[in-house]
Scaffold this motif. Structure first.
Motif, PDB file in Angstrom:
ATOM      1  N   LEU A  20     -33.485  73.980 100.785  1.00 43.25           N
ATOM      2  CA  LEU A  20     -33.097  73.357  99.523  1.00 43.25           C
ATOM      3  C   LEU A  20     -31.700  73.810  99.102  1.00 43.25           C
ATOM      4  CD1 LEU A  20     -34.017  71.551  97.172  1.00 43.25           C
ATOM      5  CD2 LEU A  20     -34.978  73.593  96.105  1.00 43.25           C
ATOM      6  N   ALA A  21     -31.424  75.093  99.205  1.00 40.86           N
ATOM      7  CA  ALA A  21     -30.098  75.614  98.854  1.00 40.86           C
ATOM      8  C   ALA A  21     -29.024  75.033  99.770  1.00 40.86           C
ATOM      9  CB  ALA A  21     -30.093  77.139  98.927  1.00 40.86           C
ATOM     10  N   THR A  22     -29.337  74.891 101.056  1.00 40.67           N
ATOM     11  CA  THR A  22     -28.388  74.292 102.000  1.00 40.67           C
ATOM     12  C   THR A  22     -28.111  72.843 101.627  1.00 40.67           C
ATOM     13  OG1 THR A  22     -29.144  75.753 103.763  1.00 40.67           O
ATOM     14  CG2 THR A  22     -27.995  73.753 104.432  1.00 40.67           C
ATOM     15  N   ALA A  23     -29.158  72.106 101.282  1.00 40.73           N
ATOM     16  CA  ALA A  23     -28.973  70.709 100.880  1.00 40.73           C
ATOM     17  C   ALA A  23     -28.130  70.595  99.615  1.00 40.73           C
ATOM     18  CB  ALA A  23     -30.331  70.041 100.667  1.00 40.73           C
ATOM     19  N   VAL A  24     -28.378  71.468  98.652  1.00 39.82           N
ATOM     20  CA  VAL A  24     -27.594  71.457  97.413  1.00 39.82           C
ATOM     21  C   VAL A  24     -26.136  71.805  97.705  1.00 39.82           C
ATOM     22  CG1 VAL A  24     -27.256  72.664  95.208  1.00 39.82           C
ATOM     23  CG2 VAL A  24     -29.533  71.878  95.874  1.00 39.82           C
ATOM     24  N   ALA A  25     -25.893  72.791  98.576  1.00 42.01           N
ATOM     25  CA  ALA A  25     -24.522  73.173  98.922  1.00 42.01           C
ATOM     26  C   ALA A  25     -23.806  72.034  99.642  1.00 42.01           C
ATOM     27  CB  ALA A  25     -24.532  74.424  99.798  1.00 42.01           C
ATOM     28  N   MET A  26     -24.504  71.367 100.553  1.00 44.40           N
ATOM     29  CA  MET A  26     -23.894  70.244 101.272  1.00 44.40           C
ATOM     30  C   MET A  26     -23.587  69.091 100.314  1.00 44.40           C
ATOM     31  SD  MET A  26     -26.099  70.349 104.804  1.00 44.40           S
ATOM     32  CE  MET A  26     -25.379  68.873 105.479  1.00 44.40           C
ATOM     33  N   LEU A  27     -24.484  68.833  99.384  1.00 43.40           N
ATOM     34  CA  LEU A  27     -24.238  67.792  98.392  1.00 43.40           C
ATOM     35  C   LEU A  27     -23.046  68.173  97.519  1.00 43.40           C
ATOM     36  CD1 LEU A  27     -25.127  65.148  97.049  1.00 43.40           C
ATOM     37  CD2 LEU A  27     -26.618  66.517  95.579  1.00 43.40           C
ATOM     38  N   GLY A  28     -22.976  69.438  97.124  1.00 41.92           N
ATOM     39  CA  GLY A  28     -21.839  69.894  96.319  1.00 41.92           C
ATOM     40  C   GLY A  28     -20.525  69.736  97.066  1.00 41.92           C
ATOM     41  N   GLN A  29     -20.508  70.069  98.365  1.00 41.64           N
ATOM     42  CA  GLN A  29     -19.288  69.886  99.152  1.00 41.64           C
ATOM     43  C   GLN A  29     -18.915  68.415  99.267  1.00 41.64           C
ATOM     44  OE1 GLN A  29     -20.138  71.845 102.850  1.00 41.64           O
ATOM     45  NE2 GLN A  29     -19.278  73.790 102.152  1.00 41.64           N
ATOM     46  N   SER A  30     -19.904  67.573  99.424  1.00 45.34           N
ATOM     47  CA  SER A  30     -19.647  66.140  99.535  1.00 45.34           C
ATOM     48  C   SER A  30     -19.054  65.596  98.230  1.00 45.34           C
ATOM     49  CB  SER A  30     -20.948  65.409  99.862  1.00 45.34           C
ATOM     50  OG  SER A  30     -20.759  64.025  99.876  1.00 45.34           O
ATOM     51  N   VAL A  31     -19.619  66.013  97.118  1.00 40.67           N
ATOM     52  CA  VAL A  31     -19.105  65.568  95.813  1.00 40.67           C
ATOM     53  C   VAL A  31     -17.695  66.093  95.597  1.00 40.67           C
ATOM     54  CG1 VAL A  31     -19.418  65.848  93.312  1.00 40.67           C
ATOM     55  CG2 VAL A  31     -21.364  65.259  94.760  1.00 40.67           C
ATOM     56  N   THR A  32     -17.450  67.350  95.950  1.00 39.48           N
ATOM     57  CA  THR A  32     -16.112  67.939  95.810  1.00 39.48           C
ATOM     58  C   THR A  32     -15.102  67.203  96.671  1.00 39.48           C
ATOM     59  OG1 THR A  32     -17.060  70.100  95.307  1.00 39.48           O
ATOM     60  CG2 THR A  32     -14.776  70.068  96.082  1.00 39.48           C
ATOM     61  N   ARG A  33     -15.490  66.912  97.929  1.00 38.09           N
ATOM     62  CA  ARG A  33     -14.586  66.196  98.830  1.00 38.09           C
ATOM     63  C   ARG A  33     -14.263  64.798  98.276  1.00 38.09           C
ATOM     64  NH1 ARG A  33     -16.545  67.829 103.258  1.00 38.09           N
ATOM     65  NH2 ARG A  33     -18.394  66.491 103.241  1.00 38.09           N
ATOM     66  N   ARG A  34     -15.284  64.106  97.778  1.00 39.05           N
ATOM     67  CA  ARG A  34     -15.056  62.771  97.203  1.00 39.05           C
ATOM     68  C   ARG A  34     -14.161  62.872  95.961  1.00 39.05           C
ATOM     69  NH1 ARG A  34     -13.875  57.781  97.693  1.00 39.05           N
ATOM     70  NH2 ARG A  34     -14.841  56.420  96.179  1.00 39.05           N
ATOM     71  N   HIS A  35     -14.385  63.870  95.128  1.00 43.13           N
ATOM     72  CA  HIS A  35     -13.568  64.067  93.926  1.00 43.13           C
ATOM     73  C   HIS A  35     -12.110  64.313  94.297  1.00 43.13           C
ATOM     74  CE1 HIS A  35     -11.916  66.437  90.523  1.00 43.13           C
ATOM     75  NE2 HIS A  35     -12.540  65.508  89.820  1.00 43.13           N
ATOM     76  N   GLU A  36     -11.889  65.150  95.341  1.00 41.87           N
ATOM     77  CA  GLU A  36     -10.517  65.430  95.782  1.00 41.87           C
ATOM     78  C   GLU A  36      -9.840  64.190  96.349  1.00 41.87           C
ATOM     79  OE1 GLU A  36     -11.063  68.678  98.469  1.00 41.87           O
ATOM     80  OE2 GLU A  36     -11.167  70.159  96.854  1.00 41.87           O
ATOM     81  N   GLN A  37     -10.608  63.361  97.064  1.00 41.66           N
ATOM     82  CA  GLN A  37     -10.037  62.114  97.583  1.00 41.66           C
ATOM     83  C   GLN A  37      -9.618  61.191  96.442  1.00 41.66           C
ATOM     84  OE1 GLN A  37     -13.236  60.626  99.996  1.00 41.66           O
ATOM     85  NE2 GLN A  37     -12.607  61.790 101.819  1.00 41.66           N
ATOM     86  N   LEU A  38     -10.453  61.075  95.421  1.00 39.88           N
ATOM     87  CA  LEU A  38     -10.109  60.240  94.265  1.00 39.88           C
ATOM     88  C   LEU A  38      -8.899  60.813  93.522  1.00 39.88           C
ATOM     89  CD1 LEU A  38     -13.666  59.388  92.915  1.00 39.88           C
ATOM     90  CD2 LEU A  38     -12.086  57.840  94.078  1.00 39.88           C
ATOM     91  N   TRP A  39      -8.840  62.113  93.399  1.00 36.89           N
ATOM     92  CA  TRP A  39      -7.725  62.775  92.728  1.00 36.89           C
ATOM     93  C   TRP A  39      -6.426  62.535  93.500  1.00 36.89           C
ATOM     94  CZ3 TRP A  39      -6.936  64.320  88.075  1.00 36.89           C
ATOM     95  CH2 TRP A  39      -5.948  65.260  87.766  1.00 36.89           C
TER      96      TRP A  39
END
Length: 152
Positions: free
Chosen positions: A117-136
Motif C-alpha cells: 500500500l505504501a509503495t502504491a501511494v508513493a508511486m501515485l505521488g510520484q506520478s502526480v508530481t511528474r504530471r504537475h511538473e510537466q504542466l508547470w
C-alpha cells in the motif's frame, strides 16, 4: 491509513485460521513408542542423526525413519509422532509455537500489505508530481513565448 486499519480484521482472521489449522494438525498427531532398529552415521557437527524405527499400529508392524539425538544407539526406544494414516510426522507444535505462528502470519501479512500500500501511494505521488511538473513546464513555455505574458 483507513485502508491499513480496515485490513486489520482480515489479517486477524488469517492468524486465527492459522492457529486453528496448526492446532487441528497437532491434535491429529499421536505419540508412539518405537524401537530403534539402526542409526545412520551422523555428521560430526550435527546434533541429530537419522534412525530407522519400528513400531506396531493396529497389530501391524510399521517401519520408517526419524531424527534422533546424536549418540542414540540401536535397540533403545524413542517417541515418534504419527499422523492419522500411521506415517511419521514432525513433532507437533506446542501452545507457544501455535500462537507464535498465528501472530507471525497476521503481523507479517499485514506488514506486507502495508508495504504494498505504501509503495502504491508513493508511486501515485510520484506520478502526480511528474504530471504537475510537466504542466508547470508547459505553463512557463507558454508564458515565455513571443505572445506570452512574460514577454511583455
Amino acid at each position: 491509513m483507513v485502508i491499513a486499519l480496515t485490513l486489520v480484521p482480515l489479517f486477524w482472521m488469517a492468524g486465527a485460521a492459522t492457529y486453528s489449522s496448526v492446532t487441528e494438525r497437532a491434535a491429529q498427531a499421536t505419540p508412539v513408542t518405537a524401537t530403534i532398529e539402526s542409526v545412520g552415521a551422523a555428521d560430526p557437527t550435527a546434533m541429530d542423526a537419522t534412525a530407522t524405527v519400528k513400531w506396531m499400529r493396529d497389530g501391524v508392524p510399521r517401519t520408517d525413519t526419524t531424527v534422533v539425538p546424536r549418540g542414540t544407539e540401536a535397540g533403545g526406544t524413542t517417541t515418534i509422532w504419527t499422523g492419522p494414516n500411521g506415517t511419521v510426522v514432525p513433532v507437533p507444535p506446542g501452545p507457544f509455537e501455535r500462537v507464535l505462528s498465528a501472530v507471525m502470519v497476521a503481523t507479517l501479512g499485514w506488514g506486507a500489505a502495508i508495504g504494498l500500500l505504501a509503495t502504491a501511494v508513493a508511486m501515485l505521488g510520484q506520478s502526480v508530481t511528474r504530471r504537475h511538473e510537466q504542466l508547470w513546464d508547459r505553463e512557463w513555455d507558454q508564458a515565455s513565448s513571443e505572445n506570452g505574458w512574460a514577454s511583455h
